[in-house]
Design a protein around this motif. Structure first.
Motif, short mmCIF file in Angstrom:
data_model
loop_
_atom_site.label_atom_id
_atom_site.label_comp_id
_atom_site.label_asym_id
_atom_site.label_seq_id
_atom_site.Cartn_x
_atom_site.Cartn_y
_atom_site.Cartn_z
N UNK A 175 18.12 -5.08 18.07
CA UNK A 175 17.70 -5.92 19.18
C UNK A 175 17.09 -5.05 20.25
N UNK A 176 16.33 -5.68 21.13
CA UNK A 176 15.61 -4.91 22.13
C UNK A 176 16.34 -4.88 23.47
N UNK A 177 17.56 -5.42 23.53
CA UNK A 177 18.20 -5.56 24.84
C UNK A 177 19.18 -4.44 25.14
N UNK A 178 19.17 -3.39 24.29
CA UNK A 178 20.02 -2.22 24.49
C UNK A 178 21.51 -2.54 24.40
N UNK A 179 21.85 -3.65 23.76
CA UNK A 179 23.27 -3.91 23.51
C UNK A 179 23.78 -2.91 22.48
N UNK A 180 22.90 -2.60 21.53
CA UNK A 180 23.23 -1.57 20.55
C UNK A 180 22.52 -0.30 20.99
N UNK A 181 23.25 0.82 21.11
CA UNK A 181 22.63 2.03 21.63
C UNK A 181 21.66 2.65 20.62
N UNK A 182 20.43 2.97 21.04
CA UNK A 182 19.47 3.61 20.14
C UNK A 182 20.02 4.93 19.58
N UNK A 183 20.89 5.59 20.34
CA UNK A 183 21.47 6.87 19.88
C UNK A 183 22.26 6.68 18.59
N UNK A 184 22.73 5.46 18.35
CA UNK A 184 23.53 5.20 17.15
C UNK A 184 22.70 5.33 15.88
N UNK A 185 21.38 5.38 16.03
CA UNK A 185 20.53 5.54 14.85
C UNK A 185 20.90 6.83 14.11
N UNK A 186 21.27 7.87 14.85
CA UNK A 186 21.56 9.16 14.21
C UNK A 186 22.77 9.09 13.27
N UNK A 218 23.38 -6.84 14.35
CA UNK A 218 22.05 -6.89 13.74
C UNK A 218 21.58 -5.49 13.40
N UNK A 219 21.97 -4.53 14.23
CA UNK A 219 21.49 -3.17 14.04
C UNK A 219 21.89 -2.62 12.68
N UNK A 276 0.80 -1.23 0.00
CA UNK A 276 0.00 0.00 0.00
C UNK A 276 0.83 1.27 0.00
N UNK A 277 0.27 2.33 0.55
CA UNK A 277 0.96 3.61 0.55
C UNK A 277 1.98 3.64 1.69
N UNK A 278 3.08 4.34 1.43
CA UNK A 278 4.08 4.53 2.48
C UNK A 278 3.69 5.73 3.31
N UNK A 279 3.50 5.48 4.61
CA UNK A 279 3.02 6.56 5.45
C UNK A 279 4.11 7.17 6.31
N UNK A 280 5.11 6.37 6.60
CA UNK A 280 6.07 6.78 7.61
C UNK A 280 7.41 7.12 7.00
N UNK A 281 8.16 7.91 7.73
CA UNK A 281 9.55 8.12 7.32
C UNK A 281 10.44 7.03 7.89
N UNK A 282 10.21 6.72 9.17
CA UNK A 282 11.08 5.73 9.81
C UNK A 282 10.26 4.64 10.50
N UNK A 283 10.62 3.41 10.27
CA UNK A 283 10.06 2.30 11.05
C UNK A 283 11.19 1.68 11.85
N UNK A 284 10.93 1.37 13.10
CA UNK A 284 11.92 0.67 13.91
C UNK A 284 11.37 -0.72 14.21
N UNK A 285 12.14 -1.75 13.88
CA UNK A 285 11.68 -3.13 14.07
C UNK A 285 12.38 -3.74 15.28
N UNK A 286 11.61 -4.28 16.18
CA UNK A 286 12.17 -4.86 17.40
C UNK A 286 11.57 -6.22 17.72
#
Ligand code: UDP
Ligand code: MG
Length: 312
Positions: free
Chosen positions: A97-108, A159-160, A2-12
């Motif tokens: 991963x959801x266990x914070x082994x990879x820092x979410x801040x690294x997304x930037x 994985x990130x 369908x249509x793309x609605x989002x700019x970013x999707x985060x999969x966990x």
């Protein structure tokens, strides 16, 4: 989709990560919101038996950008990730991963790298975390994978990663049942880059992988991406045949020239050769069996996962 609605999707994908949900959401949301308000955070519950689902639903009450896909049972990390890949609507898709082994801040920094024109940006671990088994295990797996399968991934890749829509669509189109998103990701190619990220110990809970599960996964991934093991056994067979031809010529020659005639001596040689060849044959049959087993799973064409409910 369908249509793309989002700019970013985060999969966990999550399995028994109850204590990680709130700390994760608390760190992840500000990072994403510093980039865009057009986002979704997709948790896939992979058959958790603790309060993971309750906690996600509670977090969802505060932030309705959170989506929960609840699978009917445990399917495994990569199948859960596939459920999210099929569902997500983002132009850019972050998988972690959801266990914070990879820092979410690294997304930037990963997003910044992507802006340079890459389709996939991997988070590359500065140093490998976990036990020595785990470190040696994952390094040798990626090394072997890169050697046998010509599609490369960075040696320390975690994985990130962030994939763009082109890459996600390409992965979603791949029909195979033996599913390793990391391997499928390198197979589809495109322009990729790695960005170094810090790697911390697990924030809470236990790892879902032991050494056996890791070996099994590595074998699975390599056998489903490479035919080289089959070629190796053909070569072994060929070499053994050549050697035995040479050996029989020697015996014949010895017989003709009467240097030596085969008597009762040589019992050891025969028995050793018998056992050795028996072993080699069994091993080769087993390897062929591994491939046939995989074909068996593929032809059944079962779905990758079964969804119990979607909360969006
Ligand atoms: N996971 C999952 N299903 C499984 C095993 C793991 O969804 O059957 C999730 C887990 O909750 C975590 C991620 O996959 O978010 C990675 O798992 P883990 O941290 O245990 O792996 P490790 O970092 O030890 O390799
Ligand atoms: Mg982990």
């Amino acid at each position: 989709m369908g249509v793309r609605l989002m700019q970013i999707s985060v999969l966990l994908p999550v399995m028994n990560e109850a204590d990680n949900i709130f700390p994760l959401v608390d760190r992840l949301v500000p990072v994403i919101e510093s980039v865009t308000q057009s986002y979704e955070i997709i948790f896939v519950d992979d058959g958790s038996t603790d309060s993971t689902v309750e906690n996600i639903l509670q977090a969802k009450q505060i932030n309705d950008k959170i989506v929960l896909i609840k699978l009917s049972r445990n399917f495994g990390q990569h199948f859960a990730a596939q459920a999210a890949l099929d569902y997500c609507k983002g132009e850019r898709v972050v998988w972690m991963d959801a266990d914070l082994q990879e820092p979410p801040e690294a997304i930037l920094p990963l997003l910044a790298k992507m802006n340079e024109g890459y389709d996939v940006v991997y988070g590359v671990r500065k140093s490998l975390g976990g036990s020595i088994f785990k470190r040696v295990g994952s390094l040798s797996y990626i090394y072997l994978f890169n050697k046998l399968v010509k599609h490369q991934q960075p040696l320390n890749a975690s994985v990130m990663r962030i994939m763009n829509r082109k890459c996600v669509d390409a992965i979603n189109k791949m029909p195979e049942r033996v599913r390793f998103i990391t391997a499928l990701n390198s197979w589809v190619g495109f322009r990729w880059a790695g960005v170094e990220i810090d790697y911390s110990p697990r924030s809470a809970g236990k790892t879902k992988y032991n050494i056996f599960k890791m070996i099994n996964n590595a074998l699975d991934a390599i056998l489903s991406f490479s035919m080289i093991p089959l070629k190796v056994i053909s070569i072994i067979g060929f070499v053994i045949s050549l050697l035995s031809i040479a050996f029989s010529l020697c015996i014949l020659l010895a017989f003709i020239t009467k240097i030596w005639t085969a008597g009762v001596v040589g019992w050891t040689t025969i028995v050793v050769a018998l056992f050795f060849l028996g072993g080699v044959q069994m091993m080769c049959l087993g390897l062929i069996g591994e491939y046939i087993g995989r074909i068996y799973f593929e032809v059944k064409r079962r779905p990758h996962y079964v969804i119990d409910a979607i909360y969006n």
